[in-house]
Design a protein around this motif. Structure first.
Motif, PDB file in Angstrom:
ATOM      1  N   LEU A  90       0.815  -1.209   0.000  1.00  0.00           N
ATOM      2  CA  LEU A  90       0.000   0.000   0.000  1.00  0.00           C
ATOM      3  C   LEU A  90       0.853   1.266   0.000  1.00  0.00           C
ATOM      4  O   LEU A  90       1.988   1.266   0.485  1.00  0.00           O
ATOM      5  N   ILE A  91       0.271   2.329  -0.541  1.00  0.00           N
ATOM      6  CA  ILE A  91       0.844   3.670  -0.397  1.00  0.00           C
ATOM      7  C   ILE A  91      -0.058   4.429   0.558  1.00  0.00           C
ATOM      8  O   ILE A  91      -1.211   4.718   0.244  1.00  0.00           O
ATOM      9  N   VAL A  92       0.441   4.727   1.736  1.00  0.00           N
ATOM     10  CA  VAL A  92      -0.352   5.330   2.802  1.00  0.00           C
ATOM     11  C   VAL A  92      -0.017   6.814   2.900  1.00  0.00           C
ATOM     12  O   VAL A  92       1.154   7.196   2.953  1.00  0.00           O
ATOM     13  N   PHE A 111       4.650  -0.539   4.416  1.00  0.00           N
ATOM     14  CA  PHE A 111       4.102   0.105   3.226  1.00  0.00           C
ATOM     15  C   PHE A 111       5.108   0.148   2.077  1.00  0.00           C
ATOM     16  O   PHE A 111       6.321   0.172   2.274  1.00  0.00           O
ATOM     17  N   ASN A 112       4.549   0.219   0.868  1.00  0.00           N
ATOM     18  CA  ASN A 112       5.375   0.432  -0.311  1.00  0.00           C
ATOM     19  C   ASN A 112       5.605   1.917  -0.565  1.00  0.00           C
ATOM     20  O   ASN A 112       6.501   2.300  -1.306  1.00  0.00           O
ATOM     21  N   GLY A 113       4.786   2.746   0.053  1.00  0.00           N
ATOM     22  CA  GLY A 113       4.948   4.187  -0.034  1.00  0.00           C
ATOM     23  C   GLY A 113       4.357   4.839   1.197  1.00  0.00           C
ATOM     24  O   GLY A 113       3.338   4.386   1.723  1.00  0.00           O
ATOM     25  N   LEU A 114       4.982   5.917   1.671  1.00  0.00           N
ATOM     26  CA  LEU A 114       4.499   6.614   2.860  1.00  0.00           C
ATOM     27  C   LEU A 114       4.628   8.114   2.643  1.00  0.00           C
ATOM     28  O   LEU A 114       5.714   8.621   2.341  1.00  0.00           O
ATOM     29  N   VAL A 115       3.516   8.829   2.786  1.00  0.00           N
ATOM     30  CA  VAL A 115       3.485  10.280   2.643  1.00  0.00           C
ATOM     31  C   VAL A 115       2.912  10.862   3.929  1.00  0.00           C
ATOM     32  O   VAL A 115       1.789  10.537   4.310  1.00  0.00           O
ATOM     33  N   ALA A 145       7.463   3.024  -3.857  1.00  0.00           N
ATOM     34  CA  ALA A 145       6.776   4.043  -4.651  1.00  0.00           C
ATOM     35  C   ALA A 145       7.147   5.449  -4.231  1.00  0.00           C
ATOM     36  O   ALA A 145       7.424   6.308  -5.076  1.00  0.00           O
ATOM     37  N   ALA A 146       7.164   5.729  -2.914  1.00  0.00           N
ATOM     38  CA  ALA A 146       7.402   7.106  -2.495  1.00  0.00           C
ATOM     39  C   ALA A 146       7.680   7.195  -1.010  1.00  0.00           C
ATOM     40  O   ALA A 146       7.246   6.350  -0.219  1.00  0.00           O
ATOM     41  N   LEU A 147       8.398   8.247  -0.658  1.00  0.00           N
ATOM     42  CA  LEU A 147       8.545   8.687   0.727  1.00  0.00           C
ATOM     43  C   LEU A 147       8.363  10.193   0.689  1.00  0.00           C
ATOM     44  O   LEU A 147       9.046  10.886  -0.074  1.00  0.00           O
ATOM     45  N   GLY A 148       7.418  10.714   1.466  1.00  0.00           N
ATOM     46  CA  GLY A 148       7.116  12.132   1.347  1.00  0.00           C
ATOM     47  C   GLY A 148       6.902  12.838   2.665  1.00  0.00           C
ATOM     48  O   GLY A 148       6.307  12.287   3.594  1.00  0.00           O
ATOM     49  N   PHE A 149       7.403  14.093   2.737  1.00  0.00           N
ATOM     50  CA  PHE A 149       7.197  14.972   3.891  1.00  0.00           C
ATOM     51  C   PHE A 149       6.901  16.373   3.360  1.00  0.00           C
ATOM     52  O   PHE A 149       7.730  17.277   3.443  1.00  0.00           O
ATOM     53  N   SER A 150       5.733  16.547   2.757  1.00  0.00           N
ATOM     54  CA  SER A 150       5.370  17.839   2.187  1.00  0.00           C
ATOM     55  C   SER A 150       4.645  18.703   3.211  1.00  0.00           C
ATOM     56  O   SER A 150       3.877  18.199   4.030  1.00  0.00           O
TER      57      SER A 150
END
Length: 675
Positions: A90-92, A111-115, A145-150
C-alpha cells in the motif's frame, strides 16, 4: 526542524516479505543517531486492531491504512493482519496533524509508499525515525513508490539529514519519489551531491520539491549566493559549472532519454511567483481515475495517493530549436540567442527580474562540434569572434548599469516530464575597480586590519558605528552611509548574502539592509566582518530564561513559525526557556509552557535583567507624549514618585522612561531609581 530534547526510544515495525515467509516480521528500535536499527521479531499474524487501537494518533494511522486499501478496492478491516497489509504494498498518505509518531513508526515498514504531510512542529528526529523504520530490512532490490514529507517545515538542514538517513539505512530498495513540496528549502546542494555520488545516486530516482513555500504560504525568494562577478558593457559571463545542476549527469542509469534527463534549465527569477503555476495540481484531492493520467510525457501514475504530489504535466522541457544563424558560404555561426539571458528589465535597478531562459542541451552541443569540425567561425553573444565555441558559459546581456545583483532560477527535469525542483541563485555584481580605490582608504573604525575568526551568521547587527560601502575597498568615495552606534533594541540589521575581500585581503560581508525603518532598507553593499563591530542577531544556544527588552513587548505562539498567537509578553517579563529551534534564517525559543517566541537579540535578552519600576524626580521634569520629547504635556514636580512602565530610546539612541500618559527623561542627574 530541530531534535526534541530527550527523544524517546520507540519500537518500530519494519516488514520484509522474506521475513514474513517464515511467519514473522521485524521490529526495529532506533534513536536519532545515524546507525542501523536493531531488529527483533514479532508474529506477522498481529491484527491491525491489536497494533493500532482506536483513538488518537493510533486511530489516525489506522484510518489512513484502511483508506489506502479502500482506494485500491481491497477489503481490509481492523481484523486484517499486518502480514496481509504488507503483502499488498500500500501507499499510505497521512494529512492530519499528529501529536506523536510512535504509532506510525510501528507500522511504517509495512508500506510500499508513505506520505506524511501538513505536520506542525515536525522535528528532524521524528522524520529520521519514520524514515529509518520505513526502510528497515528492505533487503531486496525492490522499488518503493514514495517517501514524502510535504508541508512539514522541512528546511535545507533537514534535507541533508534526510538524505544522510536514507544513504545509511539498511536498505537495498530504491525510492521512486522523494516528495518534499511546500517546504522552506532554499539550498539543494545536498541533493545534487547525493545524486553525484555513485554509491547513493540510485537510491532515489526522482525528487519532487518544485513548489517551495515559507510556513506563511509565501514563495521562497532566496537561495544560494554565488561569488560576485563583474559586468563589462552590460555583459556578465557565468560558467555553467557554477550551478550545481550543471556539474554532472546525475539522474538514474535506466532513464530512457539521457539527453533530456541530463539537462537542466535556467530562467530569470522575478521574485514574485514560482517558475511555473503548479498550485492547483499540488492541492488536488487525488480523486481522478488513474487512467486519465496515462500517456502524459511518459507519465504513469503509481497510486491515487500520489496524484496530488508527483506533479504530472503534459509538456516537456523547452527546447531551443533555433537561436543561431548559419552562414554556410562564409562558414560562420552567429550564436545569437544561444545560452543567454537578456537582462533588459529590472526593479528599481536593485536586481535583475525578468528575461528569457537558457538550456544547454547535449544535442545542440553535438551540432556545434560538427560545425567546428567543418572549420566554422563562431560569433559569441558578446560580439567576440572565436574559432572555438565556448559553450560552457552562460551569457547575461544588457545588465542595467545600476543593478546590484542578478537572480536566476535553475530547474531539473523529472522522470515524468515535469520539474523536480527549482534553485534560486543570486550573483552579486562586483563593482569595477577604480584607480582611486586604494589611495582613498580611510583611517576609520573599519580600516584594514587582521580580522579575528568569526563564524558567518545568516543575519547580523552592528554593535558599533559602521559604514555601508559600494565596494569591498572602503573609502569615502565608496561609502553609501554611516550607521551610528545604537542601543541594542535599535541596532541596524543586515542579511548576509556573501563574502568578499578588499584589495589588501581584508574580509567583508556582502549584505542587504533589512531594517524597515532604515533609509537604505533593501539596499545591498559591503560592511566590515570584524567580530567586535558586528555580531549574530539571533541566539544559537538556549539560556534557561530570557527577558523581554522590546519596548512593544513580544508575542508567544503555538508554532515556531510564529503563527497561532497564544499570549502577549510585556517588556521586562522573564520567560523560562526549555529549548531553541531553527526556523529559516532565524531561531526561536521554546518556552516551558510549549509556546514559541523570537530569539532575536534586539527583542529579548539572555538571563534576568533588572528593570526600573519607579523613579523620583530630583527636580521639576517634563512629561512628553513622544519618545523624542518633542510634544510636552503635564510636568512632574520635584520629589514626585513616578511609576515606570518600561523604557525606549529616541531616534538618536537616548534612553527614556515610559510612564502613564507618555515619556520622561532617564537622565540620572534628573531622576533617581527607587525600590
Amino acid at each position: 526542524m530541530v531534535c526534541r530534547t530527550n527523544w524517546k526510544m520507540t519500537v518500530m515495525l519494519a516488514v520484509s516479505l522474506a521475513v514474513l515467509g517464515v511467519g514473522g516480521m521485524s521490529v526495529a528500535q532506533a534513536d536519532t543517531a545515524a546507525e542501523p536499527a536493531q531488529v527483533t521479531t514479532v508474529p506477522a499474524t498481529t491484527t491491525l486492531n491489536e497494533a493500532l487501537p482506536d483513538g488518537g494518533d493510533s486511530g489516525t494511522v489506522k484510518a489512513a491504512i484502511l483508506k489506502a486499501a479502500s482506494d485500491r478496492n481491497l477489503s481490509f478491516s481492523g481484523s486484517s493482519t499486518l502480514g496481509d497489509i504488507a503483502a499488498k504494498k500500500l501507499i499510505v498518505k497521512i494529512t492530519d496533524n499528529m501529536e506523536s509518531y510512535e504509532a506510525l513508526e510501528k507500522v511504517a515498514g509495512l508500506f510500499n509508499g508513505l506520505v506524511v504531510n501538513n505536520q506542525e512542529d515536525f522535528t528532524s528526529a521524528e522524520m529520521t525515525a519514520i524514515t529509518r523504520t520505513f526502510l528497515a530490512n528492505r533487503t531486496s532490490g525492490t522499488e518503493l513508490a514514495a517517501l514524502g514529507f510535504s508541508n512539514d517545515g522541512v528546511t535545507t538542514k533537514d534535507l541533508g539529514t534526510l538524505l544522510t538517513t536514507i544513504s545509511s539505512a539498511n536498505s537495498a530498495a530504491t525510492i521512486k519519489y522523494l516528495l518534499l513540496n511546500r517546504n522552506p528549502i532554499t539550498d539543494f546542494s545536498s541533493w545534487t551531491n547525493f545524486k553525484l555520488s555513485a554509491t547513493t545516486k540510485n537510491k532515489i530516482y526522482s525528487l519532487n520539491a518544485d513548489v517551495l513555500e515559507n510556513p506563511d504560504g509565501s514563495p521562497i525568494t532566496e537561495g544560494i549566493t554565488l561569488a560576485p562577478r563583474t559586468v563589462k558593457n552590460g555583459l556578465m559571463t557565468v560558467p555553467f559549472s557554477e550551478f550545481n545542476e550543471f556539474k554532472d549527469q546525475y539522474l538514474p542509469e535506466n532513464a530512457e532519454n539521457d539527453d533530456l534527463y541530463t539537462s537542466a534549465g535556467i530562467q530569470a527569477y522575478d521574485g514574485q511567483a514560482g517558475l511555473f503555476d503548479q498550485g492547483a495540481t499540488l492541492d488536488g484531492d487525488g480523486t481522478n481515475d488513474d487512467s486519465t493520467l496515462q500517456g502524459r510525457s511518459g507519465y504513469q501514475i503509481v497510486d491515487k495517493a500520489l496524484h496530488s504530489e508527483t506533479m504530472p504535466y503534459d509538456w516537456g522541457l523547452y527546447w531551443l530549436e533555433t537561436g543561431y544563424d548559419e552562414d554556410s558560404t562564409k562558414k560562420e555561426i552567429d550564436l545569437k540567442n544561444v545560452d543567454f539571458i537578456d537582462a533588459t528589465a529590472g526593479a528599481g535597478g536593485k536586481f535583475y527580474c525578468r528575461g528569457g531562459f537558457a538550456l544547454p542541451y547535449s544535442v545542440f552541443r553535438a551540432s556545434m562540434a560538427d560545425f567546428l569540425s567543418k572549420g566554422y567561425t563562431f560569433t559569441h553573444p558578446d560580439g567576440q569572434k572565436n574559432k572555438t565555441p565556448n559553450l560552457g558559459d552562460l551569457y547575461i546581456l544588457n545588465v542595467p548599469a545600476d543593478a546590484k545583483q542578478i537572480k536566476l532560477r535553475t530547474y531539473k527535469p523529472s522522470l515524468d516530464g515535469g520539474t523536480t525542483y527549482t534553485q534560486i541563485y543570486t550573483i552579486p555584481i562586483r563593482p569595477a575597480a577604480t584607480p582611486t580605490d586604494n589611495s582613498q582608504s580611510e583611517s576609520s573604525s573599519e580600516a584594514d586590519s587582521e580580522t579575528p575568526p568569526f563564524v558567518k551568521p545568516t543575519v547580523v547587527y552592528a554593535t558599533k558605528k559602521i559604514g555601508l560601502y559600494q565596494k569591498p575597498d572602503f573609502s569615502k568615495a565608496t561609502r553609501v552611509r554611516w550607521y551610528n552606534q545604537q542601543p541594542r533594541t535599535r541596532r541596524p540589521m543586515f542579511e548576509v548574502m556573501g563574502e568578499a575581500k578588499s584589495t589588501h585581503g581584508t574580509p567583508r560581508y556582502l549584505v542587504k539592509d533589512i531594517d524597515p525603518m532604515s533609509k537604505t532598507y533593501g539596499e545591498t553593499g559591503y560592511i566590515t566582518k570584524r567580530a567586535d563591530y558586528v555580531g549574530s542577531t539571533y541566539y544559537t544556544k538556549a539560556p534557561t530564561k530570557v527577558t523581554v527588552i522590546s519596548p512593544k513587548g513580544i508575542n508567544a505562539y503555538r508554532r515556531a513559525s510564529l503563527t497561532g498567537k497564544v499570549k502577549h509578553c510585556r517588556q521586562g517579563q522573564v520567560l523560562p526557556v526549555v529549548g531553541i529551534k531553527q526556523h529559516n534564517l532565524t531561531t526561536r525559543f521554546k518556552l516551558k509552557d510549549g509556546t514559541y517566541v523570537t530569539a532575536n537579540k534586539i527583542l529579548v535578552h539572555s538571563g534576568r535583567l533588572p528593570m526600573v519600576k519607579k523613579v523620583v524626580a530630583k527636580t521639576k521634569i517634563n512629561r512628553y507624549k513622544d519618545v523624542n520629547l518633542k510634544k510636552r504635556i503635564k510636568p512632574f514636580r520635584k520629589g514626585t514618585k513616578v511609576a515606570v512602565l518600561g523604557y525606549d530610546f529616541s531616534a538618536k539612541g537616548t534612553q527614556r522612561y515610559r510612564v502613564a500618559g507618555g515619556y520622561i527623561t532617564a537622565n540620572p542627574k534628573l531622576v533617581k531609581a527607587i525600590k
